[in-house]
Design an enzyme around this catalytic site. Structure first.
Site, short mmCIF file in Angstrom:
data_model
loop_
_atom_site.label_atom_id
_atom_site.label_comp_id
_atom_site.label_asym_id
_atom_site.label_seq_id
_atom_site.Cartn_x
_atom_site.Cartn_y
_atom_site.Cartn_z
N ASP A 123 -39.24 50.28 27.81
CA ASP A 123 -37.88 50.00 28.25
C ASP A 123 -37.89 48.70 29.04
OD1 ASP A 123 -36.70 52.31 27.17
OD2 ASP A 123 -37.15 53.49 28.94
N ASP A 141 -32.13 52.48 22.47
CA ASP A 141 -31.23 53.32 23.27
C ASP A 141 -29.79 52.84 23.15
OD1 ASP A 141 -33.48 54.73 24.21
OD2 ASP A 141 -33.64 53.45 25.99
#
Length: 177
Positions: A123, A141
Site C-alpha cells: 500500500d 483498492d
C-alpha cells in the site's frame, strides 16, 4: 446476427481490458514503491493531504483479518470466478455494469497477486481528509471501491426502473392507435 454477436464479444473484451489495465497499473506502482522506497518512507505530494508512503498490509482494509492468507485466497478466488461469470452472463450490452465488474476484477486480481507473491499487499496512497489519517491504500483498492460504487448505482437504477415498470403495469396503460 453475426455482427451483433461480434460486437457483444468485443464489449466483453473491453471489460477484461479494463481489468488488465488496472492490474498492470497496480502492479507497476507497487513495484515502484517496493523497489524505490524503504518501508515507512513517505513523500509529500500535497502537504497535510496526500503522501506516498511505503506500507505493507497482511490483512484486509484497515488491517482487519491480519495474517489470514488462506481465507483471502479462498474468498478472492470465489470473487474472481463470480465476477467473470457475471461479466460473461450479464454484462453484454450493459456498459456501466460491465465497467464496474471490470474494475472490481482488476482490483481483486491486483491484490491477489501481492498476497500470493509476498503474503501481504503493498500500500502507498496515504491521505489525510479533514485531519483524519485515512488508512493507506493502493490502485487495486481504489479500483475495487470505484467498481462497487458503480455497481451500486447500476443496481439502484435497475431497481428504480423495475419499480416504475411495475407501477405502469398496475395502472394498465392504454395505447390507442
Amino acid at each position: 446476427m453475426l455482427k451483433e454477436t461480434r460486437e457483444l464479444e468485443e464489449t466483453l473484451v473491453f471489460y477484461y481490458i479494463i481489468a488488465l489495465i488496472i492490474i498492470a497499473l497496480d502492479q507497476w506502482t507497487k513495484w515502484l514503491v517496493a523497489t524505490k522506497m524503504e518501508l515507512g518512507d513517505s513523500i509529500t505530494v500535497i502537504e497535510n493531504f496526500f503522501y506516498i508512503t511505503s506500507h505493507r498490509n497482511s490483512g484486509a482494509a484497515w488491517g482487519i483479518l491480519e495474517g489470514q492468507m488462506a481465507f483471502f485466497y479462498i474468498i478472492t478466488t470465489v470473487v474472481i470466478v463470480g465476477i467473470i461469470y457475471f461479466i460473461q452472463k450479464g454484462a453484454k450490452g450493459k456498459l456501466l455494469y460491465g465497467v464496474s465488474l471490470g474494475l472490481i476484477l482488476g482490483g481483486a486480481i491486483g491484490n491477489f497477486i501481492d498476497r500470493i507473491r509476498h503474503q501481504y499487499v503493498v500500500d502507498f496512497v496515504n491521505t489525510y481528509i479533514f485531519n483524519y489519517d485515512f488508512p493507506i491504500f493502493n490502485i487495486a483498492d481504489s479500483s475495487l471501491v470505484i467498481g462497487v460504487i458503480l455497481l451500486i448505482i447500476v443496481m439502484l437504477k435497475e431497481e428504480k426502473a423495475a419499480k416504475k415498470e411495475k407501477e405502469n403495469g398496475k395502472k394498465g396503460t392504454y395505447h390507442s392507435e
